[in-house]
Write an enzyme that holds these catalytic residues in place. Structure first.
Site, PDB file in Angstrom:
ATOM      1  N   LYS A  44       0.862  -1.185   0.000  1.00 55.40           N
ATOM      2  CA  LYS A  44       0.000   0.000   0.000  1.00 55.40           C
ATOM      3  C   LYS A  44       0.895   1.230   0.000  1.00 55.40           C
ATOM      4  O   LYS A  44       1.933   1.262   0.672  1.00 55.40           O
ATOM      5  CB  LYS A  44      -0.881   0.014   1.262  1.00 55.40           C
ATOM      6  CG  LYS A  44      -1.586   1.346   1.549  1.00 55.40           C
ATOM      7  CD  LYS A  44      -2.619   1.692   0.483  1.00 55.40           C
ATOM      8  CE  LYS A  44      -3.209   3.098   0.723  1.00 55.40           C
ATOM      9  NZ  LYS A  44      -4.101   3.515  -0.402  1.00 55.40           N
ATOM     10  N   CYS A 131      -2.526  10.142  -6.120  1.00 58.89           N
ATOM     11  CA  CYS A 131      -3.611   9.847  -5.194  1.00 58.89           C
ATOM     12  C   CYS A 131      -4.633  10.980  -5.286  1.00 58.89           C
ATOM     13  O   CYS A 131      -4.300  12.146  -5.069  1.00 58.89           O
ATOM     14  CB  CYS A 131      -3.109   9.729  -3.759  1.00 58.89           C
ATOM     15  SG  CYS A 131      -4.497   9.460  -2.615  1.00 58.89           S
TER      16      CYS A 131
END
Ligand SMILES: O=C(O)c1[nH]c(=O)[nH]c(=O)c1Cl
Length: 312
Positions: A44, A131
């Site tokens: 992640k 992101c």
């Protein structure tokens, strides 16, 4: 048909891996990926400190894909650095997970990459420039000057294999501008694409959004974005130096989807929504289906058709 794939000097059984963010937050999830049929796997995206992420519900799946506004929840980069260095020590198969980094600022990215450079980690690092879900933080990948500045600073000291996770672009001028920037650097790869940022899913029955953060706005994945993902894979495959490989991410839920990404020029293939919805067994299904597609078409290896998309 065989799916064996060479990527950055490493041989993998197949090109499939998880997309960063899916099934890779904890050691347990990472160990499940390690034991799965995935050819490779990735952690992640990590920040310096642990983050809880955005309030829930922050992920929702539909028949056509998913919407998420996780908000970069992660255990902090040291947790993942420990995992990958430990993996290298114990499983010397050279298949340590790729390490994903998503600093909240340029300085944070530089600091984390400096520590990775000094660390024992010898694997692949993926710098997340895309992101879409941290309130107040625009996607770096849409700020072309910032992207060039960060990569210039990074490559002053970073000497290990580095890829970048890019947002989807929707304009030929942007493909050209971004490819020209990326071609200046000794990048190992680009990963196209991250979720299509700030979509909005409306539930007509309840007359409501379905995720809590950002009044329901979130990154879109799955079937919804395959044409965009394929376009970005192809656009960068045809523009970048051949030394810069392409990872295809976006809308891979079948062997045919995987074939299409490979035809556009991808080398590794990352699976997000389909992995989130189906679980780890998705990799076995995708491998079986991709082999079937290749056999039907008379291909024995992926090299025979990678990047060979025809035009009319
Ligand atoms: O909200 C997230 O954590 C997130 N969600 C995405 O769809 N892509 C990303 O790169 C990240 Cl960092």
């Amino acid at each position: 048909a065989v799916l064996k794939t060479e990527f950055l000097g490493q041989k993998y059984e197949n090109p499939f891996m998880n997309a960063s963010g899916v099934h890779c937050l904890t050691v347990n999830e990472l160990d499940e990926l390690k034991r799965s049929k995935a050819g490779a796997f990735i952690t992640k995206s990590a920040t310096t400190l642990e983050r809880a992420g955005n309030p829930e519900p922050r992920y929702y799946a539909t028949a056509l894909g998913s919407i998420n506004s996780m908000g970069l929840p992660n255990k902090g980069f040291q947790y993942y650095l420990d995992y990958v260095v430990d993996y290298q020590k114990n499983d010397s198969d050279g298949k340590a997970p790729f390490f994903s980094v998503a600093g909240m600022s340029r300085d944070e990215n530089i600091n984390i990459l400096k520590i990775i450079q000094r660390s024992d980690f010898q694997g692949v690092t993926e710098l997340n420039l895309s992101c879409p879900n941290v309130p107040g933080k625009p996607q770096v990948g849409y700020d072309f000057q910032m992207t060039e500045q960060i990569l210039t600073q990074v490559f002053e000291f970073f000497r290990k294999p580095l890829g970048v996770k890019l947002p989807p672009y929707f304009d030929f001028a942007h493909f050209d501008i971004v490819a020209n920037i990326l071609n200046k650097f000794p990048l190992a790869y680009v990963n196209c694409v991250n979720s299509v940022g700030n979509g909005l899913y409306v539930d007509a029955a309840s007359e409501s959004v379905v995720i809590k953060p950002k009044n329901g706005f979130g990154g879109i994945g799955g079937d919804y974005i395959k044409p965009t993902a394929l376009a970005n894979v192809r656009a960068f495959y045809t523009r970048l130096n051949p030394t810069i490989k392409v990872i295809g991410t976006g809308g891979i839920a079948s062997g045919q989807d995987a074939f299409e990404h490979l035809l556009c020029g991808a080398t590794m293939l990352q699976v997000g929504t389909a992995l989130y919805e189906e679980g780890i067994s998705v990799f076995e299904r995708l491998e079986k289906e991709l082999k079937e597609v290749m056999t039907q078409k008379g291909y024995k290896t992926i090299e025979e058709f990678r990047g060979q998309l025809r035009t009319l």
